[in-house]
Design a protein around this motif. Structure first.
Motif, mmCIF file in Angstrom:
data_model
loop_
_atom_site.group_PDB
_atom_site.id
_atom_site.type_symbol
_atom_site.label_atom_id
_atom_site.label_comp_id
_atom_site.label_asym_id
_atom_site.label_seq_id
_atom_site.Cartn_x
_atom_site.Cartn_y
_atom_site.Cartn_z
ATOM 1 N N VAL A 38 0.843 -1.202 0.000
ATOM 2 C CA VAL A 38 0.000 0.000 0.000
ATOM 3 C C VAL A 38 0.876 1.248 0.000
ATOM 4 O O VAL A 38 0.636 2.196 -0.754
ATOM 5 C CB VAL A 38 -0.964 -0.002 1.214
ATOM 6 N N GLU A 39 1.911 1.243 0.816
ATOM 7 C CA GLU A 39 2.841 2.383 0.868
ATOM 8 C C GLU A 39 3.538 2.580 -0.482
ATOM 9 O O GLU A 39 3.666 3.709 -0.966
ATOM 10 C CB GLU A 39 3.871 2.149 1.974
ATOM 11 N N HIS A 42 1.141 4.157 -3.019
ATOM 12 C CA HIS A 42 0.964 5.600 -2.822
ATOM 13 C C HIS A 42 2.215 6.388 -3.177
ATOM 14 O O HIS A 42 2.121 7.475 -3.752
ATOM 15 C CB HIS A 42 0.562 5.899 -1.377
ATOM 16 N N THR A 43 3.372 5.859 -2.863
ATOM 17 C CA THR A 43 4.625 6.582 -3.072
ATOM 18 C C THR A 43 5.064 6.610 -4.530
ATOM 19 O O THR A 43 5.437 7.668 -5.054
ATOM 20 C CB THR A 43 5.752 5.956 -2.217
ATOM 21 N N HIS A 46 1.217 6.933 -7.406
ATOM 22 C CA HIS A 46 0.116 7.785 -6.972
ATOM 23 C C HIS A 46 -0.782 8.155 -8.154
ATOM 24 O O HIS A 46 -0.323 8.718 -9.149
ATOM 25 C CB HIS A 46 0.676 9.045 -6.294
ATOM 26 N N ASN A 47 -2.056 7.794 -8.045
ATOM 27 C CA ASN A 47 -3.075 8.118 -9.059
ATOM 28 C C ASN A 47 -2.798 7.531 -10.442
ATOM 29 O O ASN A 47 -3.221 8.089 -11.451
ATOM 30 C CB ASN A 47 -3.258 9.629 -9.184
ATOM 31 N N ILE A 73 -6.314 -2.691 -3.020
ATOM 32 C CA ILE A 73 -5.432 -1.618 -3.500
ATOM 33 C C ILE A 73 -5.982 -1.158 -4.849
ATOM 34 O O ILE A 73 -5.879 -1.871 -5.850
ATOM 35 C CB ILE A 73 -3.972 -2.098 -3.600
ATOM 36 N N ASN A 75 -5.325 1.101 -7.212
ATOM 37 C CA ASN A 75 -4.553 1.301 -8.442
ATOM 38 C C ASN A 75 -3.713 0.091 -8.834
ATOM 39 O O ASN A 75 -3.020 0.123 -9.845
ATOM 40 C CB ASN A 75 -3.705 2.573 -8.374
#
Length: 125
Positions: A38-39, A42-43, A46-47, A73, A75
């Motif tokens: 997950v980290e 996001h890192t 992202h998007n 998750i 994405n």
């Protein structure tokens, strides 16, 4: 490769459209390891969509409950397993039942990379 990340369970290499995970010999992949994924999502993604490739060079176990959390998750759009060992391929069929994302099995890493790159670059997520 963008970044190599090392954890107690193995390493995750981050690329433009995907990550490649190589678990340590004898590891049991647990649902809480998803916090790292997950980290990473996001890192580094992202998007934008990305895929997870597990390169099963070593022998290890997977708690199938891990896939319930992995499926959340947003994405993460695809999951590839690379192995040419029959028992690992059979395990993948069981794992497929728990993952709510496209999952394919490949006998070599290049085919897995090509599949995820085509999927991501040709789809509108």
């Amino acid at each position: 490769m963008i970044k190599a990340l090392f954890y107690e369970f193995g390493e995750i290499n981050v690329f433009k459209n995907f990550v490649i995970a190589i678990m340590k010999e004898g590891t049991t992949v647990k649902p809480e390891y998803n916090d790292h994924l997950v980290e990473i999502a996001h890192t580094y993604f992202h998007n934008r969509p990305f895929a997870y490739i597990t390169y099963r060079k070593n022998s290890y176990a997977v708690d199938p409950m891990v896939y319930l959390k992995t499926s959340q998750i947003e994405n993460l759009v695809a999951f590839a397993i690379v192995s040419n060992e029959e028992h690992k391929i059979k395990n993948a069929e069981i794992e497929r039942l728990f993952l709510k994302k496209p999952l394919e099995v490949f006998s070599n890493l290049d085919d897995a990379k090509n599949w995820v790159n085509q999927l991501i670059e040709n789809e509108d997520f």
